[in-house]
Design a protein around this motif. Structure first.
Motif, PDB file in Angstrom:
ATOM      1  N   SER A 194      38.304  57.840  45.835  1.00 38.36           N
ATOM      2  CA  SER A 194      37.943  58.673  46.985  1.00 38.36           C
ATOM      3  C   SER A 194      37.870  57.827  48.245  1.00 38.36           C
ATOM      4  O   SER A 194      38.344  58.227  49.316  1.00 38.36           O
ATOM      5  N   GLY A 195      37.274  56.638  48.114  1.00 41.48           N
ATOM      6  CA  GLY A 195      37.200  55.727  49.246  1.00 41.48           C
ATOM      7  C   GLY A 195      38.573  55.290  49.723  1.00 41.48           C
ATOM      8  O   GLY A 195      38.836  55.206  50.934  1.00 41.48           O
ATOM      9  N   PHE A 196      39.477  55.028  48.770  1.00 43.92           N
ATOM     10  CA  PHE A 196      40.827  54.602  49.135  1.00 43.92           C
ATOM     11  C   PHE A 196      41.566  55.710  49.874  1.00 43.92           C
ATOM     12  O   PHE A 196      42.210  55.476  50.904  1.00 43.92           O
ATOM     13  N   ASN A 197      41.468  56.934  49.369  1.00 44.16           N
ATOM     14  CA  ASN A 197      42.133  58.051  50.033  1.00 44.16           C
ATOM     15  C   ASN A 197      41.553  58.314  51.421  1.00 44.16           C
ATOM     16  O   ASN A 197      42.277  58.643  52.368  1.00 44.16           O
ATOM     17  N   HIS A 198      40.225  58.156  51.547  1.00 48.47           N
ATOM     18  CA  HIS A 198      39.599  58.306  52.857  1.00 48.47           C
ATOM     19  C   HIS A 198      40.088  57.222  53.804  1.00 48.47           C
ATOM     20  O   HIS A 198      40.405  57.482  54.981  1.00 48.47           O
ATOM     21  N   ALA A 199      40.189  55.997  53.288  1.00 46.12           N
ATOM     22  CA  ALA A 199      40.667  54.879  54.100  1.00 46.12           C
ATOM     23  C   ALA A 199      42.095  55.119  54.579  1.00 46.12           C
ATOM     24  O   ALA A 199      42.451  54.799  55.734  1.00 46.12           O
ATOM     25  N   ILE A 220      40.992  43.640  48.708  1.00 43.69           N
ATOM     26  CA  ILE A 220      39.607  44.072  48.487  1.00 43.69           C
ATOM     27  C   ILE A 220      39.350  44.235  46.992  1.00 43.69           C
ATOM     28  O   ILE A 220      38.334  43.790  46.459  1.00 43.69           O
ATOM     29  N   GLY A 221      40.300  44.883  46.303  1.00 42.69           N
ATOM     30  CA  GLY A 221      40.140  45.091  44.867  1.00 42.69           C
ATOM     31  C   GLY A 221      40.042  43.782  44.098  1.00 42.69           C
ATOM     32  O   GLY A 221      39.310  43.686  43.109  1.00 42.69           O
ATOM     33  N   ALA A 222      40.756  42.754  44.555  1.00 47.71           N
ATOM     34  CA  ALA A 222      40.800  41.487  43.833  1.00 47.71           C
ATOM     35  C   ALA A 222      39.464  40.747  43.846  1.00 47.71           C
ATOM     36  O   ALA A 222      39.165  39.981  42.922  1.00 47.71           O
ATOM     37  N   ILE A 223      38.652  40.964  44.872  1.00 47.81           N
ATOM     38  CA  ILE A 223      37.369  40.254  44.934  1.00 47.81           C
ATOM     39  C   ILE A 223      36.256  40.990  44.191  1.00 47.81           C
ATOM     40  O   ILE A 223      35.180  40.441  43.968  1.00 47.81           O
ATOM     41  N   LEU A 224      36.525  42.229  43.792  1.00 47.00           N
ATOM     42  CA  LEU A 224      35.460  43.031  43.189  1.00 47.00           C
ATOM     43  C   LEU A 224      34.975  42.530  41.830  1.00 47.00           C
ATOM     44  O   LEU A 224      33.767  42.586  41.562  1.00 47.00           O
TER      45      LEU A 224
END
Length: 310
Positions: A194-199, A220-224
């Protein structure tokens, strides 16, 4: 034990029934067939078994006939309401007595507990589970499945379940643990998507294409994973360090997202909810701590809710 009964037992152990032939159910049945297991299939909507029958599956005419064909039944449908509609009619329940159901349907921990109680009351051996990867992974090394319930039941049927490929993890005998893991992980996935689609909507409103943003989103995903591990350690220890990114700073950047979104007429309800939780924690004196302090506030609210129900 007579020779015929020995052969019958061996035959039963190489047999499995699959109830529900949506995309995931068909993938499960296909994997069992590919492994050489005698596979019986049934679906509430007729016709979905045709391809599987061509491949060698036995198409049952009813759910009762399907569960009677194997010592192990795997059910994977849309939710537990559908499971109940299939398994709880008297004829099917009677046919299941003494047999095992592995329920790979996604639903809530409460529904898993209810299903286990029903099974115990009717002499049905029950194991709950969840599938954590898409249909295309089933039967491959990339599949991930989790289970909870009686460990001896899991061990007994593990050789058949292995036909589904990938990694199988037993999470313990508390029947709702698989569903609880599933819900928590789906929470991460759908909130992130949802956050990605909003972004993407915000970026495109500013003239940035989705393809241009995607590589930075991947960063961003890689640091999670590292952040997840560090936060999990602190939450379990009851520490909530905000070094480098205190709640006050997090809330400020959330406000930036809200203002930029709403300036373009883009709904910012999800981020407003996140900012609201952060502001609540700040108001309680936790402004210098990390955002993961919010998880503790939510946990306390859950405990209070439970105490009121009790």
């Amino acid at each position: 034990m007579s020779l015929p009964s020995q052969r019958r037992e061996q035959h039963d152990r190489s047999a499995v029934t699959v109830l529900g032939l949506g995309p995931m159910g068909r993938a499960l049945a296909g994997a069992f067939l590919a492994a050489g297991l005698r596979t019986t299939v049934w679906n509430r909507t007729p016709g979905r078994d045709r391809e599987l029958v061509v491949r060698g599956a036995v198409g049952a005419r009813s759910a009762e006939e399907a569960v009677s064909a194997s010592a192990l039944t795997v059910v994977c449908v849309v939710n537990y309401d559908a499971v109940d509609a299939i398994l709880r009619p008297a004829a099917v329940t009677g046919a299941l007595k003494g047999r095992t159901v592995v329920n790979l349907t996604a639903d809530t921990p409460y529904r898993a507990r209810d299903a286990a109680a029903w099974a115990a009351g009717h002499g049905v051996r029950y194991l709950d589970g969840a599938i954590m990867t898409p249909t295309v992974t089933i039967g491959t090394p990339d599949a991930i499945l989790i289970y909870s319930g009686p460990e001896d039941l899991y061990r007994e049927h593990r050789s058949v379940l292995d036909a589904l490929g990938g990694t199988h993890t037993f999470l313990g005998e508390k029947i709702c643990r698989a569903a609880a893991y599933d819900i928590a992980l789906l929470d991460i996935f759908w909130t992130a998507m949802s956050g990605f689609n909003h972004a993407l909507a915000v970026a495109r409103a500013e003239g940035i294409t989705a393809r241009e943003l995607a590589p930075f989103a991947a960063g961003i995903g890689a640091i999670l994973p590292t952040i997840f591990s560090e936060v999990a350690e602190e939450v379990d220890q009851g520490t909530f360090s905000g070094e480098g990114n205190p709640l006050t700073s997090a809330a400020s950047t959330m406000a930036h997202v809200i203002h930029a979104s709403e300036a373009h007429g883009i709904d910012a309800g999800v981020m407003r909810a996140a900012e609201g939780l952060a502001r609540q924690a700040i108001g309680l004196g936790h402004g210098a701590e990390g955002l993961h302090r919010v998880s503790e506030l939510l946990r306390r609210a859950a405990a209070l809710h439970k105490s009121r129900q009790d």
